[in-house]
Design a protein around this motif. Sequence first.
Motif, PDB file in Angstrom:
ATOM      1  N   ILE A  64       0.837  -1.207   0.000  1.00 14.28           N
ATOM      2  CA  ILE A  64       0.000   0.000   0.000  1.00 14.28           C
ATOM      3  C   ILE A  64       0.867   1.250   0.000  1.00 14.28           C
ATOM      4  CG2 ILE A  64      -1.660   1.318   1.374  1.00 14.28           C
ATOM      5  CD1 ILE A  64      -2.874  -1.414   2.188  1.00 14.28           C
ATOM      6  N   ILE A  65       1.894   1.272   0.826  1.00 14.14           N
ATOM      7  CA  ILE A  65       2.796   2.425   0.866  1.00 14.14           C
ATOM      8  C   ILE A  65       3.574   2.536  -0.445  1.00 14.14           C
ATOM      9  CG2 ILE A  65       4.871   3.341   1.986  1.00 14.14           C
ATOM     10  CD1 ILE A  65       3.721   2.219   4.625  1.00 14.14           C
ATOM     11  N   GLY A  66       4.021   1.390  -0.981  1.00 14.26           N
ATOM     12  CA  GLY A  66       4.768   1.395  -2.237  1.00 14.26           C
ATOM     13  C   GLY A  66       3.959   1.916  -3.406  1.00 14.26           C
ATOM     14  N   MET A  67       2.664   1.687  -3.393  1.00 13.70           N
ATOM     15  CA  MET A  67       1.807   2.221  -4.459  1.00 13.70           C
ATOM     16  C   MET A  67       1.358   3.641  -4.153  1.00 13.70           C
ATOM     17  SD  MET A  67       1.580  -0.088  -6.769  1.00 13.70           S
ATOM     18  CE  MET A  67       0.149   0.309  -7.727  1.00 13.70           C
ATOM     19  N   GLY A  68       1.215   3.968  -2.874  1.00 16.67           N
ATOM     20  CA  GLY A  68       0.692   5.276  -2.482  1.00 16.67           C
ATOM     21  C   GLY A  68       1.675   6.411  -2.653  1.00 16.67           C
ATOM     22  N   ILE A  69       2.956   6.155  -2.403  1.00 12.93           N
ATOM     23  CA  ILE A  69       3.962   7.216  -2.489  1.00 12.93           C
ATOM     24  C   ILE A  69       4.077   7.788  -3.907  1.00 12.93           C
ATOM     25  CG2 ILE A  69       6.445   7.672  -2.318  1.00 12.93           C
ATOM     26  CD1 ILE A  69       6.435   5.984   0.237  1.00 12.93           C
ATOM     27  N   PRO A  70       4.208   6.970  -4.948  1.00 15.68           N
ATOM     28  CA  PRO A  70       4.273   7.559  -6.296  1.00 15.68           C
ATOM     29  C   PRO A  70       2.990   8.298  -6.692  1.00 15.68           C
ATOM     30  CG  PRO A  70       5.004   5.300  -6.370  1.00 15.68           C
ATOM     31  CD  PRO A  70       4.452   5.530  -5.015  1.00 15.68           C
ATOM     32  N   ILE A  71       1.845   7.779  -6.272  1.00 15.48           N
ATOM     33  CA  ILE A  71       0.589   8.443  -6.605  1.00 15.48           C
ATOM     34  C   ILE A  71       0.503   9.799  -5.910  1.00 15.48           C
ATOM     35  CG2 ILE A  71      -1.926   8.317  -6.342  1.00 15.48           C
ATOM     36  CD1 ILE A  71      -1.661   5.279  -6.752  1.00 15.48           C
ATOM     37  N   ALA A  72       0.824   9.836  -4.613  1.00 14.12           N
ATOM     38  CA  ALA A  72       0.774  11.096  -3.870  1.00 14.12           C
ATOM     39  C   ALA A  72       1.780  12.101  -4.414  1.00 14.12           C
ATOM     40  CB  ALA A  72       1.023  10.837  -2.387  1.00 14.12           C
ATOM     41  N   SER A  73       2.997  11.638  -4.703  1.00 15.25           N
ATOM     42  CA  SER A  73       3.993  12.573  -5.240  1.00 15.25           C
ATOM     43  C   SER A  73       3.599  13.047  -6.638  1.00 15.25           C
ATOM     44  CB  SER A  73       5.378  11.933  -5.261  1.00 15.25           C
ATOM     45  OG  SER A  73       5.450  10.902  -6.209  1.00 15.25           O
ATOM     46  N   GLY A  74       2.972  12.186  -7.418  1.00 15.78           N
ATOM     47  CA  GLY A  74       2.497  12.593  -8.744  1.00 15.78           C
ATOM     48  C   GLY A  74       1.406  13.640  -8.671  1.00 15.78           C
ATOM     49  N   ILE A  75       0.494  13.487  -7.710  1.00 18.06           N
ATOM     50  CA  ILE A  75      -0.571  14.475  -7.542  1.00 18.06           C
ATOM     51  C   ILE A  75       0.007  15.817  -7.114  1.00 18.06           C
ATOM     52  CG2 ILE A  75      -2.555  15.085  -6.093  1.00 18.06           C
ATOM     53  CD1 ILE A  75      -3.310  12.094  -6.152  1.00 18.06           C
TER      54      ILE A  75
END
Length: 106
Positions: A84-95
Motif C-alpha cells: 500500500i505504501i509502495g503504491m501510495g507514495i508515487p501516486i501522492a507525489s504525482g498528484i
Amino acid sequence: MILPGVGAILALLMQVLEKFPHIYNYPDRLNESNAKQFYVHSRKLLNQLKNICLIFFALILLESIVIAMGWGNGFGKWFLPIVIIGMGIPIASGIVTQKNKITTIR
C-alpha cells in the motif's frame, strides 16, 4: 500460471495506456501551452506504477514458490502495508507534482 498471466496482462494494458496520455482525465487548467508537461508527467507516473506492480507480482510469485518448496512461511503481516505504501507514495507525489509544478500559462 494465473499470477504470471495476470501480471502480463496488467503490464500490457499499462503499456498501451502509456502510449496514449491524451485520453486521461486532466484538470481544467490543461491547455496547449502546458499539455506536453501534463502528458510527460502522466506517462512517467504510469511507468512508475507499472514497474512497481510488476515488482510486487514477481515478489508474490517468488513467495508462492518458496512456500510450495517448503523453504519458508511467507512474507508475513508487513507485506500488505509495504504494498500500500509502495503504491501510495508515487501516486501522492504525482498528484503534488501535477498540482504545484506544472505551469499554468494562459
